[in-house]
Each structure stands twice: as structure tokens, then as C-alpha cells.
Design a protein around this motif. Structure first.
Motif, PDB file in Angstrom:
ATOM      1  N   TYR A 124      47.412 -91.159  72.650  1.00  0.00           N
ATOM      2  CA  TYR A 124      47.124 -89.809  73.140  1.00  0.00           C
ATOM      3  C   TYR A 124      46.592 -89.872  74.569  1.00  0.00           C
ATOM      4  CZ  TYR A 124      47.873 -87.262  68.760  1.00  0.00           C
ATOM      5  OH  TYR A 124      48.438 -86.675  67.655  1.00  0.00           O
ATOM      6  N   PRO A 125      46.839 -88.838  75.368  1.00  0.00           N
ATOM      7  CA  PRO A 125      46.309 -88.826  76.739  1.00  0.00           C
ATOM      8  C   PRO A 125      44.788 -88.928  76.747  1.00  0.00           C
ATOM      9  CG  PRO A 125      47.936 -87.072  76.425  1.00  0.00           C
ATOM     10  CD  PRO A 125      47.658 -87.649  75.074  1.00  0.00           C
ATOM     11  N   THR A 126      44.250 -89.495  77.789  1.00  0.00           N
ATOM     12  CA  THR A 126      42.797 -89.625  77.929  1.00  0.00           C
ATOM     13  C   THR A 126      42.127 -88.263  77.808  1.00  0.00           C
ATOM     14  OG1 THR A 126      43.084 -91.534  79.381  1.00  0.00           O
ATOM     15  CG2 THR A 126      40.950 -90.417  79.439  1.00  0.00           C
ATOM     16  N   GLY A 127      41.113 -88.202  76.972  1.00  0.00           N
ATOM     17  CA  GLY A 127      40.369 -86.970  76.795  1.00  0.00           C
ATOM     18  C   GLY A 127      40.902 -86.061  75.719  1.00  0.00           C
ATOM     19  N   VAL A 128      42.099 -86.343  75.194  1.00  0.00           N
ATOM     20  CA  VAL A 128      42.687 -85.510  74.139  1.00  0.00           C
ATOM     21  C   VAL A 128      42.432 -86.185  72.799  1.00  0.00           C
ATOM     22  CG1 VAL A 128      44.796 -84.476  73.234  1.00  0.00           C
ATOM     23  CG2 VAL A 128      44.422 -84.606  75.704  1.00  0.00           C
ATOM     24  N   ARG A 129      41.871 -85.445  71.884  1.00  0.00           N
ATOM     25  CA  ARG A 129      41.417 -85.985  70.607  1.00  0.00           C
ATOM     26  C   ARG A 129      42.491 -85.864  69.535  1.00  0.00           C
ATOM     27  NH1 ARG A 129      37.866 -89.395  68.836  1.00  0.00           N
ATOM     28  NH2 ARG A 129      36.342 -88.523  70.323  1.00  0.00           N
ATOM     29  N   ARG A 130      42.963 -86.991  69.021  1.00  0.00           N
ATOM     30  CA  ARG A 130      43.796 -86.919  67.814  1.00  0.00           C
ATOM     31  C   ARG A 130      42.890 -86.518  66.647  1.00  0.00           C
ATOM     32  NH1 ARG A 130      45.514 -89.780  63.189  1.00  0.00           N
ATOM     33  NH2 ARG A 130      47.693 -89.293  62.691  1.00  0.00           N
ATOM     34  N   PRO A 131      43.295 -85.542  65.834  1.00  0.00           N
ATOM     35  CA  PRO A 131      42.441 -85.114  64.724  1.00  0.00           C
ATOM     36  C   PRO A 131      42.007 -86.277  63.850  1.00  0.00           C
ATOM     37  CG  PRO A 131      44.243 -83.575  65.004  1.00  0.00           C
ATOM     38  CD  PRO A 131      44.507 -84.714  65.949  1.00  0.00           C
ATOM     39  N   VAL A 132      40.706 -86.317  63.561  1.00  0.00           N
ATOM     40  CA  VAL A 132      40.126 -87.412  62.784  1.00  0.00           C
ATOM     41  C   VAL A 132      39.835 -86.905  61.377  1.00  0.00           C
ATOM     42  CG1 VAL A 132      38.269 -89.100  62.632  1.00  0.00           C
ATOM     43  CG2 VAL A 132      39.071 -88.324  64.878  1.00  0.00           C
ATOM     44  N   GLY A 133      40.589 -87.399  60.409  1.00  0.00           N
ATOM     45  CA  GLY A 133      40.366 -87.013  59.022  1.00  0.00           C
ATOM     46  C   GLY A 133      39.786 -88.162  58.218  1.00  0.00           C
ATOM     47  N   ASP A 134      40.687 -89.011  57.679  1.00  0.00           N
ATOM     48  CA  ASP A 134      40.232 -90.153  56.898  1.00  0.00           C
ATOM     49  C   ASP A 134      40.728 -91.441  57.542  1.00  0.00           C
ATOM     50  OD1 ASP A 134      42.919 -90.063  56.343  1.00  0.00           O
ATOM     51  OD2 ASP A 134      42.687 -89.448  54.264  1.00  0.00           O
ATOM     52  N   LEU A 135      40.471 -92.550  56.885  1.00  0.00           N
ATOM     53  CA  LEU A 135      40.888 -93.866  57.366  1.00  0.00           C
ATOM     54  C   LEU A 135      41.768 -94.489  56.296  1.00  0.00           C
ATOM     55  CD1 LEU A 135      40.608 -96.138  59.507  1.00  0.00           C
ATOM     56  CD2 LEU A 135      38.648 -96.985  58.191  1.00  0.00           C
ATOM     57  N   ASP A 136      42.990 -94.901  56.666  1.00  0.00           N
ATOM     58  CA  ASP A 136      43.956 -95.471  55.729  1.00  0.00           C
ATOM     59  C   ASP A 136      44.043 -96.979  55.915  1.00  0.00           C
ATOM     60  OD1 ASP A 136      45.045 -92.997  54.491  1.00  0.00           O
ATOM     61  OD2 ASP A 136      45.620 -92.560  56.553  1.00  0.00           O
ATOM     62  N   LEU A 137      43.836 -97.704  54.827  1.00  0.00           N
ATOM     63  CA  LEU A 137      43.887 -99.160  54.849  1.00  0.00           C
ATOM     64  C   LEU A 137      44.879 -99.662  53.803  1.00  0.00           C
ATOM     65  CD1 LEU A 137      40.036 -99.914  54.939  1.00  0.00           C
ATOM     66  CD2 LEU A 137      41.585 -99.764  56.894  1.00  0.00           C
ATOM     67  N   ILE A 138      45.663-100.660  54.177  1.00  0.00           N
ATOM     68  CA  ILE A 138      46.589-101.299  53.257  1.00  0.00           C
ATOM     69  C   ILE A 138      46.104-102.724  53.003  1.00  0.00           C
ATOM     70  CG2 ILE A 138      48.981-101.936  52.788  1.00  0.00           C
ATOM     71  CD1 ILE A 138      48.524 -98.927  53.142  1.00  0.00           C
ATOM     72  N   ALA A 139      45.896-103.062  51.737  1.00  0.00           N
ATOM     73  CA  ALA A 139      45.525-104.416  51.340  1.00  0.00           C
ATOM     74  C   ALA A 139      46.691-104.969  50.527  1.00  0.00           C
ATOM     75  CB  ALA A 139      44.248-104.410  50.504  1.00  0.00           C
ATOM     76  N   TYR A 140      47.259-106.072  50.967  1.00  0.00           N
ATOM     77  CA  TYR A 140      48.525-106.509  50.386  1.00  0.00           C
ATOM     78  C   TYR A 140      48.401-107.140  49.007  1.00  0.00           C
ATOM     79  CZ  TYR A 140      50.982-105.378  54.662  1.00  0.00           C
ATOM     80  OH  TYR A 140      51.532-104.708  55.718  1.00  0.00           O
ATOM     81  N   THR A 171      45.703 -74.184  59.529  1.00  0.00           N
ATOM     82  CA  THR A 171      46.781 -75.124  59.249  1.00  0.00           C
ATOM     83  C   THR A 171      46.259 -76.435  58.672  1.00  0.00           C
ATOM     84  OG1 THR A 171      48.113 -74.181  61.034  1.00  0.00           O
ATOM     85  CG2 THR A 171      48.707 -76.392  60.287  1.00  0.00           C
ATOM     86  N   SER A 172      45.182 -76.934  59.262  1.00  0.00           N
ATOM     87  CA  SER A 172      44.613 -78.215  58.836  1.00  0.00           C
ATOM     88  C   SER A 172      43.146 -78.248  59.219  1.00  0.00           C
ATOM     89  CB  SER A 172      45.357 -79.377  59.509  1.00  0.00           C
ATOM     90  OG  SER A 172      44.707 -80.609  59.294  1.00  0.00           O
ATOM     91  N   GLY A 173      42.340 -78.869  58.380  1.00  0.00           N
ATOM     92  CA  GLY A 173      40.899 -78.856  58.595  1.00  0.00           C
ATOM     93  C   GLY A 173      40.434 -79.511  59.878  1.00  0.00           C
ATOM     94  N   THR A 174      41.253 -80.405  60.447  1.00  0.00           N
ATOM     95  CA  THR A 174      40.828 -81.136  61.648  1.00  0.00           C
ATOM     96  C   THR A 174      41.677 -80.828  62.874  1.00  0.00           C
ATOM     97  OG1 THR A 174      42.202 -83.050  61.032  1.00  0.00           O
ATOM     98  CG2 THR A 174      39.908 -83.043  60.275  1.00  0.00           C
ATOM     99  N   LEU A 175      42.699 -80.005  62.738  1.00  0.00           N
ATOM    100  CA  LEU A 175      43.629 -79.779  63.842  1.00  0.00           C
ATOM    101  C   LEU A 175      42.967 -79.101  65.040  1.00  0.00           C
ATOM    102  CD1 LEU A 175      46.521 -80.108  64.808  1.00  0.00           C
ATOM    103  CD2 LEU A 175      47.080 -77.928  63.679  1.00  0.00           C
ATOM    104  N   ALA A 176      41.912 -78.323  64.799  1.00  0.00           N
ATOM    105  CA  ALA A 176      41.224 -77.660  65.917  1.00  0.00           C
ATOM    106  C   ALA A 176      40.667 -78.672  66.911  1.00  0.00           C
ATOM    107  CB  ALA A 176      40.104 -76.764  65.385  1.00  0.00           C
ATOM    108  N   GLN A 177      40.374 -79.888  66.467  1.00  0.00           N
ATOM    109  CA  GLN A 177      39.895 -80.920  67.392  1.00  0.00           C
ATOM    110  C   GLN A 177      40.906 -81.156  68.512  1.00  0.00           C
ATOM    111  OE1 GLN A 177      39.249 -84.395  65.010  1.00  0.00           O
ATOM    112  NE2 GLN A 177      37.893 -83.346  63.555  1.00  0.00           N
ATOM    113  N   LEU A 178      42.191 -81.202  68.145  1.00  0.00           N
ATOM    114  CA  LEU A 178      43.250 -81.412  69.128  1.00  0.00           C
ATOM    115  C   LEU A 178      43.321 -80.236  70.094  1.00  0.00           C
ATOM    116  CD1 LEU A 178      45.769 -82.786  70.291  1.00  0.00           C
ATOM    117  CD2 LEU A 178      47.088 -81.727  68.429  1.00  0.00           C
TER     118      LEU A 178
END
Length: 357
Positions: free
Chosen positions: A95-111, A33-40
Motif C-alpha cells: 500500500y502507498p505510504t500513509g495509506v492503511r490497509r484495513p486491519v482485522g485479524d491475523l492469518d497463520l498457516i502451520a503445515y 460494508t466491513s467493520g475495518t474498511l473505514a480505516q482505508l
């Protein structure tokens, strides 16, 4: 306070994997489904008492290392208050302690564009490579989207480290939903709407539903405030679709009040989009014409060079448009296919200028 369980039973329902097939099949389906979803899935199984093997431990260690690397990069930009992080880190905090939200990229907004390029220069000084550029015009202003990449720490197992910077909070579909420049002040609303905005790039999947679940569980989503933001940011249909995905798998006490608050706004937004939807296929436009029409163009990197200035300068030459940015030169293109002779001419142009400099 948790009002609905985030557990393996829920993931079985969200991923449509029968419970009798077990966690192994659940992990495999998550990977598809997604490259990082298995982390969850793996972190939740471990939290529920499954003893991890070497592969599971390695997966979680790589995820933790990736998250730590992004935290380092955010810290390097800590002196730039106009560069805002959305989704990943703040959502992970729910997220609950010990449960990993899937880590993909980092999104930044510069105004503003100057802040984006200053942040990009900082990231490049830390070894990042400016690899992908998109430009578009909204309300008479040139907007920039830039991806800065680092090599994958394990190229056979995970994608490169990726930071995406953009001068617009939400880009829409460049047709029926316009660019919206700034995020809501409230971080929870900013994160929720950023998840909803993803629908313009891809279909929602399990991670998005779980993001919504943890925000509902937090008690921070007030239906009236969400509905008001949905109208302002034109995202009510996406929020209803995301609710549908979650509530098909569980009954949440906060979901129905939120749905009622969003229903009219979603209907009105769908009607608005239908009334403004193009009736003919998008024309085959040149780079300058696409920019003038508000559609995006894409940059192919030609050189990496640090130069004075805090804006991107465009040079139109016959059938070629070059973007001269503070971090390098790009050939701007209007589609996926680029004639080899055009790329060769662009490379020759920048090499000739470097030789004369």
C-alpha cells in the motif's frame, strides 16, 4: 511504481457512492460494508490532504495499535519457521505510504498439527484464549483450524484481537473444491490466492479489489504464473470475479493480460465444479460421519488446560464426541444448534475426569 491511482475517486466508484455526496458518506458506507474498511477511507483522505479530527485520529491510532499488536504476536512465533503469515502484513507493505490497509485479524498457516499446537500454546501463554475450533479430514489427515482471541482494547468500537491458525492453506468449499495443503512458495501469489479463497466465506468487497490493485501496481503479478497457480489451486473463477470487481471501477493496464490468461482456466474450473456439484441437499450427519465424509465439524470450548501432547485426540462416547487438545477440551458438534443436555453432559464428563485426575 503506481500505474493506476488508489484515491478517493476510486473508492467512490468501488463503494458506489456518488462523488457529490462527499467523504463523510463514503466513510459511512465503508463502515456498513466491513467493520475495518473505514480505516482505508480515512487514511486515504488524510493522505490526500483532509485535516483529521479527533474521531479520525482515534480511528487511525487504534488501527496502528492493532497492527502493532499483531506484529508482536508474529514476533513471538519468529522461531517457528513452519508457521507462515498470509495476507495482512505482506499485503499492507504494497500500500502507498500513509495509506492503511484495513486491519482485522491475523492469518497463520502451520503445515502440520504439531506446529499448530505449539504456536497455539505460545499465543495462549501471551494471554490468548482458544475460542473456536474446526476439524476436518482431507487425504486421510485430520486438519485443525483454531481461533485464539484476546479481549478488544475498546469493546464498543472494535472486535477482539483474533489470530486464526490452520493446518491447510486453502479449505475450499468441502464439496466441489478440495482442501489444498500448501501455499505457493512465492509470497505475492500466496497472498493473491488467499484473497481469492475468501470468496468461499463471503462476497468480495472494496478491500479485496484494492488488494488486487496494489499487487497489479507492484508489477509482481505475471499473467502466466498467476494462471498456472490458478489452475493448480482451483481458484481461476474467483480471480476473474475479483478482476471484474476492480475493472468495473477503473481501467488498469495489467488487468486485461491477466484476464486473458485466466479465462480458459476459469471456464474449465466452473465446468468441473458443475459436474461434481451435489444434486441433493447435504445429509444430516453425526460428527463422526461428517468427519469421515470430509465435511467440517466445530468445537465448543469446555475447558482450558495445558496438557502434554502435540495432537488433538478424539473421544467418541455414545452421541457425544470430545476433542482433547493441548490447549483444552471441546465438544464437537455438527451444526449451529446444540441441545442443552448434550452440552451439560459434555461439561459433566470433563469435570468428572478432572476431579478424578
Amino acid at each position: 511504481m503506481t500505474t493506476a491511482p488508489l484515491d478517493l475517486d476510486l473508492l467512490h466508484r468501488l463503494l458506489d457512492v456518488p462523488e457529490h455526496e462527499g467523504t463523510y458518506r463514503l466513510v459511512r458506507h465503508a463502515q456498513q460494508t466491513s467493520g475495518t474498511l473505514a480505516q482505508l477511507v480515512v487514511s486515504l483522505a488524510v493522505a490526500e490532504g483532509t485535516e483529521p479530527g479527533s474521531g479520525s485520529r482515534d480511528l487511525l491510532e487504534r488501527a496502528a495499535s492493532r497492527a502493532a499488536r499483531y506484529a508482536e504476536l508474529r514476533s513471538a512465533l519468529a522461531d517457528r519457521p513452519d508457521v507462515v503469515t498470509v495476507k495482512g502484513p505482506s499485503l499492507a507493505g504494497h500500500y502507498p505510504t500513509g495509506v492503511r490497509r484495513p486491519v482485522g485479524d491475523l492469518d497463520l498457516i502451520a503445515y502440520d498439527e504439531e506446529q499448530l499446537w505449539r504456536a497455539a500454546l505460545t499465543l495462549c501463554s501471551l494471554g490468548g484464549e482458544p475460542a473456536e475450533l474446526s476439524l476436518f479430514v482431507a487425504d486421510g489427515r485430520l486438519h485443525v483450524m483454531l481461533a485464539v482471541l484476546w479481549p478488544s482494547p475498546d469493546p464498543l468500537m472494535e472486535e477482539e484481537i483474533r489470530v486464526e491458525l490452520c493446518t491447510a492453506a486453502f479449505c475450499g468449499d468441502f464439496a466441489t473444491v478440495p482442501v489444498r495443503h500448501r501455499l505457493p512458495e512465492d509470497q505475492v501469489l500466496a497472498d493473491l490466492l488467499s484473497v481469492a479463497e475468501e470468496r468461499f466465506q463471503r462476497a468480495f468487497h472494496t478491500k479485496d479489489a484494492v488488494d488486487l490493485l496494489v499487487l497489479l501496481d507492484s508489477g509482481a503479478l505475471k499473467p502466466a504464473a498467476v494462471a498456472e497457480a490458478a489452475v493448480t489451486y482451483r481458484l481461476a473463477p474467483e480471480l476473474v470475479e475479483l478482476l471484474d470487481l476492480l475493472t468495473a471501477a477503473l481501467v488498469h493496464p495489467q488487468a486485461e493480460p491477466l484476464r486473458r490468461a485466466l479465462t480458459d482456466a476459469a471456464d474449465e474450473e466452473r465446468a468441473r465444479r458443475a459436474a461434481t456439484s451435489p444434486t441433493r441437499p447435504e445429509p444430516d450427519l453425526s460428527v463422526p460421519a461428517r468427519l469421515e465424509s470430509g465435511r467440517p465439524v466445530w468445537g465448543m470450548p469446555l475447558t482450558r488446560v495445558v496438557r502434554a501432547g502435540e495432537r488433538c485426540a478424539l473421544e467418541h462416547r455414545d452421541d457425544m464426541t470430545l476433542a482433547r487438545s493441548p490447549v483444552g477440551d471441546f465438544l464437537l458438534v455438527a451444526g449451529e444448534l446444540v441441545a442443552p443436555e448434550l452440552l451439560a453432559a459434555a461439561l459433566a464428563a470433563v469435570e468428572d475426569e478432572e476431579a478424578r485426575a
